[in-house]
Design a protein around this motif. Sequence first.
Motif, PDB file in Angstrom:
ATOM      1  N   THR B 157      42.567  16.103  93.968  1.00 53.67           N
ATOM      2  CA  THR B 157      42.095  16.009  95.669  1.00 53.67           C
ATOM      3  C   THR B 157      41.905  14.575  95.861  1.00 53.67           C
ATOM      4  OG1 THR B 157      40.854  18.021  95.697  1.00 53.67           O
ATOM      5  CG2 THR B 157      40.156  16.375  97.002  1.00 53.67           C
ATOM      6  N   SER B 160      45.604  13.614  96.493  1.00 50.24           N
ATOM      7  CA  SER B 160      46.164  14.394  97.759  1.00 50.24           C
ATOM      8  C   SER B 160      45.932  14.092  99.094  1.00 50.24           C
ATOM      9  CB  SER B 160      45.917  16.019  97.362  1.00 50.24           C
ATOM     10  OG  SER B 160      46.470  16.378  96.142  1.00 50.24           O
ATOM     11  N   HIS B 161      44.541  13.638  99.032  1.00 54.17           N
ATOM     12  CA  HIS B 161      44.067  12.931 100.294  1.00 54.17           C
ATOM     13  C   HIS B 161      43.809  11.502 100.614  1.00 54.17           C
ATOM     14  CE1 HIS B 161      42.597  16.819 102.054  1.00 54.17           C
ATOM     15  NE2 HIS B 161      42.862  17.340 100.607  1.00 54.17           N
ATOM     16  N   ASP B 162      44.436  10.649  99.489  1.00 53.31           N
ATOM     17  CA  ASP B 162      44.374   9.358  99.584  1.00 53.31           C
ATOM     18  C   ASP B 162      42.932   8.842  99.610  1.00 53.31           C
ATOM     19  OD1 ASP B 162      46.954   9.171  99.342  1.00 53.31           O
ATOM     20  OD2 ASP B 162      47.295   8.750 101.515  1.00 53.31           O
TER      21      ASP B 162
ATOM     22  N   ASP C  13      43.797  20.405 100.250  1.00 53.32           N
ATOM     23  CA  ASP C  13      44.647  20.766  99.146  1.00 53.32           C
ATOM     24  C   ASP C  13      43.992  21.860  98.308  1.00 53.32           C
ATOM     25  OD1 ASP C  13      42.388  18.881  98.128  1.00 53.32           O
ATOM     26  OD2 ASP C  13      43.523  18.997  96.263  1.00 53.32           O
ATOM     27  N   THR C  71      48.296  15.016 101.618  1.00 50.30           N
ATOM     28  CA  THR C  71      47.879  15.989 102.657  1.00 50.30           C
ATOM     29  C   THR C  71      47.022  15.106 103.669  1.00 50.30           C
ATOM     30  OG1 THR C  71      46.860  18.119 103.696  1.00 50.30           O
ATOM     31  CG2 THR C  71      46.197  17.142 101.466  1.00 50.30           C
TER      32      THR C  71
END
Lengths: 320, 320, 320, 320
Positions: B157, B160-162, C13, C71
Amino acid sequence: MMKRIAVLTSGGDSPGMNAAVRAVVRTALYHGMETIGVMRGFEGLMDGDCMTLDRAAVGGIIHRGGTILRTARSERFKTEAGQRAALVQMENRKVDALVVIGGDGSFRGALELEKKGLPVIGIPGTIDNDIAGTDVTIGYDTAVNTALSAVQKLRDTASSHDRLFIVEVMGRDAGFLALEVAVSSGAEYVVVPEIQLDIAKMCDHLHYSRKRGKTHSLIILAEGVMSAHELKNRLQDTGGYDARVTVLGYIQRGGSPSSFDTVLASRMGAFAVESLLEGKSGSMVCSICGQMTLCPLEDAWKSPKHLNPELLALVEKLSV
Amino acid sequence: MMKRIAVLTSGGDSPGMNAAVRAVVRTALYHGMETIGVMRGFEGLMDGDCMTLDRAAVGGIIHRGGTILRTARSERFKTEAGQRAALVQMENRKVDALVVIGGDGSFRGALELEKKGLPVIGIPGTIDNDIAGTDVTIGYDTAVNTALSAVQKLRDTASSHDRLFIVEVMGRDAGFLALEVAVSSGAEYVVVPEIQLDIAKMCDHLHYSRKRGKTHSLIILAEGVMSAHELKNRLQDTGGYDARVTVLGYIQRGGSPSSFDTVLASRMGAFAVESLLEGKSGSMVCSICGQMTLCPLEDAWKSPKHLNPELLALVEKLSV
Amino acid sequence: MMKRIAVLTSGGDSPGMNAAVRAVVRTALYHGMETIGVMRGFEGLMDGDCMTLDRAAVGGIIHRGGTILRTARSERFKTEAGQRAALVQMENRKVDALVVIGGDGSFRGALELEKKGLPVIGIPGTIDNDIAGTDVTIGYDTAVNTALSAVQKLRDTASSHDRLFIVEVMGRDAGFLALEVAVSSGAEYVVVPEIQLDIAKMCDHLHYSRKRGKTHSLIILAEGVMSAHELKNRLQDTGGYDARVTVLGYIQRGGSPSSFDTVLASRMGAFAVESLLEGKSGSMVCSICGQMTLCPLEDAWKSPKHLNPELLALVEKLSV
Amino acid sequence: MMKRIAVLTSGGDSPGMNAAVRAVVRTALYHGMETIGVMRGFEGLMDGDCMTLDRAAVGGIIHRGGTILRTARSERFKTEAGQRAALVQMENRKVDALVVIGGDGSFRGALELEKKGLPVIGIPGTIDNDIAGTDVTIGYDTAVNTALSAVQKLRDTASSHDRLFIVEVMGRDAGFLALEVAVSSGAEYVVVPEIQLDIAKMCDHLHYSRKRGKTHSLIILAEGVMSAHELKNRLQDTGGYDARVTVLGYIQRGGSPSSFDTVLASRMGAFAVESLLEGKSGSMVCSICGQMTLCPLEDAWKSPKHLNPELLALVEKLSV
């Protein structure tokens, strides 16, 4: 002054090899050096199948099973010509030293390069733990846990069906994996190459424990002794037992490395690079009592490595 | 001549305690002795909440998390009256010796009984690994792997979300668990009680790695330093960073023990019983360089246990 | 004739998103089309942060948690200007259609693009399962299993310490995740947004089951109702119960997708591409009774999605 | 008025059987009835090997693999005398109805008892999912995930060594398990009994993908077609391919049930008891589109159950 090192993985893959590669690359960078990744072990070394590994190239690989550098066994590299070809490739790329991650076969190859002038450090990576000189090898802890987890599933079925199960585990000519799994799975019996198997005695035990009400039993068999089907036949012939057979096979080689193996691989990778920086060569990184140290590459195959007799005794004491 | 021993688990539960109980019971049987299981630690000892554990009673528990004997913390047992009550219960049941599985708090209690005449051996069981005198404690390896597995999910996660994530792990006043997880998860930072935290420096690092293109980072925080929410606020105040917070909590205590912990627990349980048979008392079972040995119970809390500085350095070298 | 499609992941995500991306790319290739991967959801769409995804680009991602496309949530995209910018990027790259993988918020954005002329198909990806029109969403099955596995570990500690545990799980405003985990973990209670909580009644139940000998209990709490700490305080105030609290948090979002989610994602990805080829747009891929079908994007948020009352009844029947 | 029911597990064990037993017992108690657990399937039924299952007897079993009631195959029960003996045992214990958890073979036995006057409800429990009339059977989802997890480990080694792997999975005469695992593991090929195997075509594909640069491939083989060793030999003979072989075997039957299987088993167990209370008999509990319903026991073996052609197509589309 060392500027560029190469790293390769050789022999059977084992979980944690990627974490070791990452540690080699990042430690080299930390000390201002560059790392060349060699593909497919000594095969790729002779072919010059290489690429520069930067920080990003080893990002996200720490938990991946297998080896991103791939691996292979090479007959060609056993020849003088093969070794010369490899040295030429290293010279052409201005590689100052090589890190070889693998088992004793890989270290024999590494030693030939060392004798011909290339500084080499070995990192012991094999699920079999059959390398002397180091307490543990990269991948062993993960393989033991993978095998344990499979055996636990078999126990469910064994106990539901009142059955005798034989589980064949890896280990080449050694019983380390089998013995550890036997203790941790609470198996009733373990068959390892280091101890002479007495089938008649095993059948007596089985008979005795059946009589005492034990409805199912597990036998952990090291592949180095015989195949599970052969043991099944011998139990049938000697005692009339109808055992079920499971061969765990290659799943023992895969999977994300355990925390122990990831830490071990990271430490060994870093220690290998820093040993090269200190001018060491012809050595293998060893973990002795939790400390990183070096020993001659030859120790990997020259000295014998013994099973812990305390564990052998435990299987009998705790399972009966 | 020893005929009957008792076993209890005390303090926080840890994976592998059941494997240790099984080993105590089976080893006692192997040597012709009977085992009494005491429920709810010293609370149950004072109340005489006991039952005989035979072979079957410990069948199938080797892989179960928690402790079938349950556990509790007891204020009452810290009093002279409480300890006397416990001794009376042991005498009434003709118990010759006691095995205490737990942490340093439990061993303090055990030592009081020993001083009053009951032979006692301690087995170190805690996920925190904060007991001196032994390299490892039962449950630590499992907890590290549980935490690693959780951190790997967070990494999915985070990347994926930086995002910047803070993960708070257990460990009481020590950083063993946090440090090992930080290395094996490839975390960017680790915050442990043994090292003074420099928030400004951490923010500088974060700033620098953002600039270099790193889009997400993980900080592993030992609970003994501060809460994850407090660290989040300090990162916000000092550097304007908006971190996400996860507190792993009690899941670190549960689950099936790893192979390492199951083997360790089995060996320690057997060694404890055989030490009692040899007339030893007032000691704790220790694992030193993979060998079972004994040390005085007091060592558990008197001597300091240090983090491995090599691992601290690795976090910095390998993650940047 | 469609030649090039784009795909993005948006919102939170969920495990399986990468399998869906892989299926989109490979199905497009199978039908002679090219796929553009858009990074960071609608943010990257407006910025033109894209790359061509060929066969190899999606090799080895099927089991990876998170999303390789990353995302983000985007306020800017809610504006007319933002949407126009996105359309320009798509036109410049000659993209004929867009696949949006995400939740209802993402589908609202997708619908705006559709209204402005870009063919769009949505794929429901969220661990919350709170999207109407489809029986299941990608990631839900994995998240349920991740939460179950964590709750099982807590049960070890809960039963060892005779404790009451509150476990807060995700689910946004819906109780799907909490309810399923409550049934599969054998929890004693479940608190979901769809059912009014009666604290006094819960305390009565707890009192009654304590009296009947139950020594520990688990409460599964959906985050949409209140925080675990608030529930803990209310149980303390109303019934004097001292509960332990665990917030599972972001670990529920990560991890390798389960087989179910991987198959679902693969089918939905392929179906999305083939629906676009048939000229469909403005629709979401739905799984109804195991069959892939389409429904209007608006259905994702317009129609309510109900909990299964049979499951609610089961929690009470089976746990008491 | 129904007062006492019996429950047994028969045939191969499958994960979730214990959750179903728990649901039967607790639902019966909820409706004021008592449950008798019959050991070792129909064998134990004829022998009267039974015990009363109270609330506590099924506490803590929800996540355990296998079956606490054990299971067996029985030739004796196929005889009229065997069935009479079973009925006498049920009459002596005043059992009003029987719940049989197992596969189609078990339901044939159950139907004989029903014809002789004992109300019977069947619950489909098998990892093979080869029972018509119900979308899914208890244990299938868990077995698929277990197999997937093993195949993922093999993929690590396959890709590290550039190898072709054949993985033989269970499924009896059906390809459900093989097909689902092939899709979720991203396997290159699947071989199932429902589709005629064309070895020459498979070799052509292998040749083509090697040429395109694919260095490793996975073939998932259903045990109902042939053994993995036979397929290996045929690939060697026809195309000269040297494949590695892994037979997953009994591990597919064990392990903790997934959330899906636990919920399914819980619902089916409760529904079986409530169906008996409504006077139903001679039926099997079915899950159709997520709803619990009943169908005649004969449906389990009379109607064919088909593979989903969409999944067969997916293997080809997504893996090439």
